[in-house]
Design a protein around this motif. Structure first.
Motif, short mmCIF file in Angstrom:
data_model
loop_
_atom_site.label_atom_id
_atom_site.label_comp_id
_atom_site.label_asym_id
_atom_site.label_seq_id
_atom_site.Cartn_x
_atom_site.Cartn_y
_atom_site.Cartn_z
N PRO A 1 8.53 2.09 -12.33
CA PRO A 1 7.99 0.85 -11.77
C PRO A 1 8.92 0.11 -10.79
O PRO A 1 8.45 -0.30 -9.73
CB PRO A 1 7.73 -0.01 -13.01
CG PRO A 1 7.61 0.93 -14.12
CD PRO A 1 8.39 2.14 -13.80
N GLU A 2 10.20 -0.04 -11.15
CA GLU A 2 11.10 -0.80 -10.25
C GLU A 2 11.08 -0.20 -8.86
O GLU A 2 10.95 -0.89 -7.85
CB GLU A 2 12.57 -0.81 -10.72
CG GLU A 2 12.94 -0.82 -12.17
CD GLU A 2 12.64 0.43 -12.93
OE1 GLU A 2 13.48 1.36 -12.95
OE2 GLU A 2 11.55 0.49 -13.55
N GLU A 3 11.21 1.13 -8.85
CA GLU A 3 11.25 1.85 -7.59
C GLU A 3 9.90 1.78 -6.87
O GLU A 3 9.82 1.53 -5.67
CB GLU A 3 11.60 3.32 -7.92
CG GLU A 3 11.84 4.20 -6.73
CD GLU A 3 13.22 3.97 -6.10
OE1 GLU A 3 13.99 3.17 -6.66
OE2 GLU A 3 13.48 4.57 -5.04
N PHE A 4 8.85 1.95 -7.67
CA PHE A 4 7.50 1.99 -7.10
C PHE A 4 7.13 0.67 -6.43
O PHE A 4 6.63 0.65 -5.31
CB PHE A 4 6.48 2.33 -8.20
CG PHE A 4 5.07 2.48 -7.71
CD1 PHE A 4 4.63 3.67 -7.15
CD2 PHE A 4 4.18 1.41 -7.78
CE1 PHE A 4 3.33 3.81 -6.68
CE2 PHE A 4 2.88 1.54 -7.33
CZ PHE A 4 2.46 2.74 -6.78
N PHE A 5 7.39 -0.42 -7.14
CA PHE A 5 7.03 -1.73 -6.56
C PHE A 5 8.10 -2.23 -5.59
O PHE A 5 7.79 -2.84 -4.57
CB PHE A 5 6.83 -2.77 -7.67
CG PHE A 5 5.60 -2.52 -8.50
CD1 PHE A 5 4.34 -2.70 -7.95
CD2 PHE A 5 5.70 -2.09 -9.82
CE1 PHE A 5 3.20 -2.47 -8.71
CE2 PHE A 5 4.57 -1.85 -10.58
CZ PHE A 5 3.32 -2.04 -10.02
N GLY A 6 9.39 -1.95 -5.91
CA GLY A 6 10.48 -2.52 -5.12
C GLY A 6 10.74 -1.76 -3.84
O GLY A 6 11.12 -2.35 -2.82
N GLU B 1 3.85 5.39 3.35
CA GLU B 1 3.08 4.36 4.05
C GLU B 1 1.79 4.00 3.29
O GLU B 1 1.42 2.84 3.20
CB GLU B 1 2.71 4.83 5.46
CG GLU B 1 3.85 4.78 6.47
CD GLU B 1 4.56 3.42 6.48
OE1 GLU B 1 3.84 2.39 6.53
OE2 GLU B 1 5.80 3.39 6.40
N ARG B 2 1.13 5.03 2.75
CA ARG B 2 -0.13 4.78 2.05
C ARG B 2 0.12 3.95 0.78
O ARG B 2 -0.69 3.11 0.42
CB ARG B 2 -0.81 6.11 1.70
CG ARG B 2 -1.43 6.77 2.94
CD ARG B 2 -2.29 7.93 2.55
NE ARG B 2 -1.53 9.15 2.37
CZ ARG B 2 -2.07 10.33 2.04
NH1 ARG B 2 -3.36 10.41 1.81
NH2 ARG B 2 -1.33 11.39 1.90
N THR B 3 1.24 4.21 0.11
CA THR B 3 1.59 3.42 -1.07
C THR B 3 1.82 1.97 -0.67
O THR B 3 1.33 1.03 -1.33
CB THR B 3 2.86 3.96 -1.73
OG1 THR B 3 2.80 5.37 -1.76
CG2 THR B 3 3.02 3.42 -3.13
N LYS B 4 2.55 1.78 0.42
CA LYS B 4 2.83 0.41 0.88
C LYS B 4 1.55 -0.33 1.19
O LYS B 4 1.37 -1.48 0.79
CB LYS B 4 3.72 0.46 2.14
CG LYS B 4 5.15 0.86 1.86
CD LYS B 4 5.95 0.92 3.14
CE LYS B 4 7.31 1.60 2.90
NZ LYS B 4 7.95 1.98 4.15
N LEU B 5 0.64 0.37 1.89
CA LEU B 5 -0.64 -0.26 2.25
C LEU B 5 -1.42 -0.66 0.99
O LEU B 5 -1.91 -1.78 0.87
CB LEU B 5 -1.46 0.72 3.10
CG LEU B 5 -2.84 0.20 3.54
CD1 LEU B 5 -2.67 -0.97 4.52
CD2 LEU B 5 -3.65 1.31 4.20
N PHE B 6 -1.47 0.28 0.04
CA PHE B 6 -2.20 0.02 -1.20
C PHE B 6 -1.61 -1.18 -1.95
O PHE B 6 -2.32 -2.08 -2.38
CB PHE B 6 -2.16 1.26 -2.10
CG PHE B 6 -2.81 1.06 -3.45
CD1 PHE B 6 -4.19 1.01 -3.57
CD2 PHE B 6 -2.03 0.93 -4.60
CE1 PHE B 6 -4.78 0.83 -4.80
CE2 PHE B 6 -2.63 0.75 -5.84
CZ PHE B 6 -4.01 0.70 -5.93
N LEU B 7 -0.29 -1.19 -2.05
CA LEU B 7 0.37 -2.28 -2.78
C LEU B 7 0.15 -3.61 -2.07
O LEU B 7 -0.08 -4.64 -2.72
CB LEU B 7 1.87 -2.00 -2.92
CG LEU B 7 2.21 -0.93 -3.96
CD1 LEU B 7 3.70 -0.62 -3.94
CD2 LEU B 7 1.79 -1.38 -5.36
N SER B 8 0.18 -3.60 -0.76
CA SER B 8 -0.02 -4.87 -0.05
C SER B 8 -1.44 -5.38 -0.27
O SER B 8 -1.67 -6.57 -0.37
CB SER B 8 0.26 -4.69 1.45
OG SER B 8 -0.77 -3.92 2.04
N GLN B 9 -2.39 -4.45 -0.39
CA GLN B 9 -3.77 -4.88 -0.62
C GLN B 9 -3.96 -5.40 -2.04
O GLN B 9 -4.62 -6.41 -2.26
CB GLN B 9 -4.73 -3.71 -0.38
CG GLN B 9 -4.96 -3.43 1.09
CD GLN B 9 -5.61 -2.08 1.33
OE1 GLN B 9 -5.59 -1.21 0.46
NE2 GLN B 9 -6.16 -1.91 2.51
#
Lengths: 231, 250
Positions: free
Chosen positions: B228-233, B238-246
């Motif tokens: 989790p720390e790595e995943f969120f932090g 790019e697709r992960t970043k987009l998903f998390l921002s949404q």
């Protein structure tokens, strides 16, 4: 015209003497028809063509022809075939009662299997998956999950069919059986009073229908107790 | 048998799954150790549900290998039933058997599959109903319970089989907001007791506090898999970043 009440009072007990014949025709073919319907249903949903194709053909033929024609073929047609006269079924098929039961059973079996299939198809796929996910075998899933839910779903349509079967028993009078209809026709032939006699017969059939309707309604209510939520 | 299949309770190698022409899973590799908690997330249609449904063969994979607790999933029916009885599953729509009371929902599989006696099955059922904190609902029918209660019953039902692994397919997605936490609490408890879990969910708070690893899927592929720390932090893709921002923007 004069409506002869005395004749009605006189003839109702006579027609009721045929009640047991009507009841036997109805009850026996309902039970045997249900057994046949379950076999046809299992063939139909087996997923194997050599089982579902014959079942579909059977259902098509028996739903697609008048029951009176089926009765006549069995009663008038079968005795002309030598292999039937020599078969072990001859003692049954020789009697009009056996022929009537056979025709009614074969006919209602076709209808009821389709009604049951409707119920089975109505069962939520998620429930079968939940059973599978718990490790239940496909047989266990069918017995403990699909069937009870399908029966509940099929009941309203089944009540239609079993009432229709009760009325179809009157056709047995065309092959000499003295059910209520058979007796009514005999009385009419003697008295030339079709109006009074058939009207009284109508009332008797309506009462029977009412009893069947009420009984199925009670079963339906009992089987739906899980649907009623606490107010 | 390869060594990794002994240490990993779930092992997927190069798994592909097609629905007609549509490829729902593309060369998926995943291994889960005993006691590990995996959260799978991703946009809808990304193959998350298909992934966990392949693990107990509610869906059949087209190629690759899936090995569960030493059993490879093939078309062998007895083997499938064996795997399923070791893998519990909780569905989005609860899927409680509507014609059975709560207690009978819980007793059915242990009686039929484990051949447990009536009193054994009853005791187990009550134990898990207590655990999900609704023993008083035992004799009611599912339709008489709230969504959150039904989902807790569904969890208890799966636990009655004493599974090695629990799969959760969007367990809170069909729930009213005020009922989500009661279900997540039960799941958190379960994780704390060391249950191996794979959870498909959009509940990022749950993922952050419970998951050992978060797997992000998009278009049938595992795009990223990290703690989790790595995943969120520090999301890599790019697709992960987009998903998390949404998903985290509101």
């Amino acid at each position: 015209m004069i409506f002869d009440f005395a004749l009605i009072v006189d003839s109702i007990p006579k027609m009721l003497a045929g009640f047991w014949m009507t009841f036997e025709l109805w009850f026996l073919s309902a039970v045997l028809g249900m057994a046949l319907a379950i076999i046809l249903l299992l063939m139909r949903i087996s997923g194997r063509w050599y089982l579902y194709a014959p079942a579909m053909a059977y259902i098509y033929i028996f739903r697609g022809t008048p029951i009176l024609v089926q009765i006549f073929i069995i009663y008038h047609g079968f005795p002309q075939l030598e292999f039937i006269r020599e078969s072990i079924f001859w003692p049954i098929l020789r009697e009009p009662f056996g022929c009537a039961i056979l025709a009614l059973t074969l006919n209602t079996g076709a209808y009821v299997s389709e009604i049951l299939r409707g119920g089975v198809l109505g069962v939520d796929r998620g429930l079968k998956e939940a059973g599978a996910a718990l490790g239940l075998s496909s047989t266990h899933r069918f017995i403990y999950i699909t069937s009870p839910i399908a029966i509940r779903l099929a009941l309203p349509a089944y009540s239609n069919d079993i009432i229709s079967l009760m009325k179809s028993t009157a056709l047995a009078s065309t092959i000499t059986l003295l059910d209520m209809m058979g007796i009514a026709r005999t009385i009419v032939a003697e008295t030339y009073a079709p109006y009074e006699i058939f009207l009284s017969l109508t009332v008797i059939y309506l009462i029977l229908t009412w009893i069947i309707q009420k009984s199925i309604g009670l079963i339906e209510k009992r089987m739906s107790r899980h649907v009623r939520s606490e107010a | 048998m390869i060594d990794s299949e002994l240490t990993n309770i779930i092992q997927l190698e190069n798994v592909d799954k097609f629905f007609g022409d549509f490829q729902a899973l593309k060369n998926v590799n995943l291994s889960v150790k005993k006691g590990e908690r995996i959260v799978v997330c991703g946009p809808s249609g990304s193959g998350k549900s298909t992934l966990i449904r392949c693990i107990n063969r509610l869906e059949e994979h087209n190629s690759g290998r899936i090995v569960i607790n030493g059993h490879e999933l093939t078309s062998d029916v007895a083997n499938i039933d064996a795997v399923r009885s070791e893998v519990g599953m909780v569905f989005q729509n609860f899927n409680l058997f509507p014609h059975l009371t709560i207690i009978k929902n819980l007793m059915l599989a242990p009686r039929l599959v484990r051949k447990a006696s009536k009193s054994e099955a009853h005791d187990t059922a009550m134990k898990y109903l207590n655990r999900v904190k609704i023993p008083e609902q035992a004799d009611k029918y599912p339709s008489q319970l709230s969504g959150g209660q039904q989902q807790r019953v569904a969890i208890a039902r799966a636990l009655c089989m004493n599974p090695e692994v629990m799969l959760f397919d969007e367990p809170t997605s069909a729930l009213d907001p005020e009922m989500i936490s009661e279900v997540l609490d039960v799941m958190t408890d379960l994780a704390r007791d060391g249950m191996t879990m794979i959870v498909v969910t959009h509940e990022m708070g749950f993922a952050r506090s419970v998951a050992d690893n978060i797997v992000f899927m998009d278009e049938g592929e595992i795009v990223e898999s990290n703690p989790p720390e790595e995943f969120f932090g520090n999301p890599k893709n790019e697709r992960t970043k987009l998903f998390l921002s949404q998903i985290l923007s509101h």
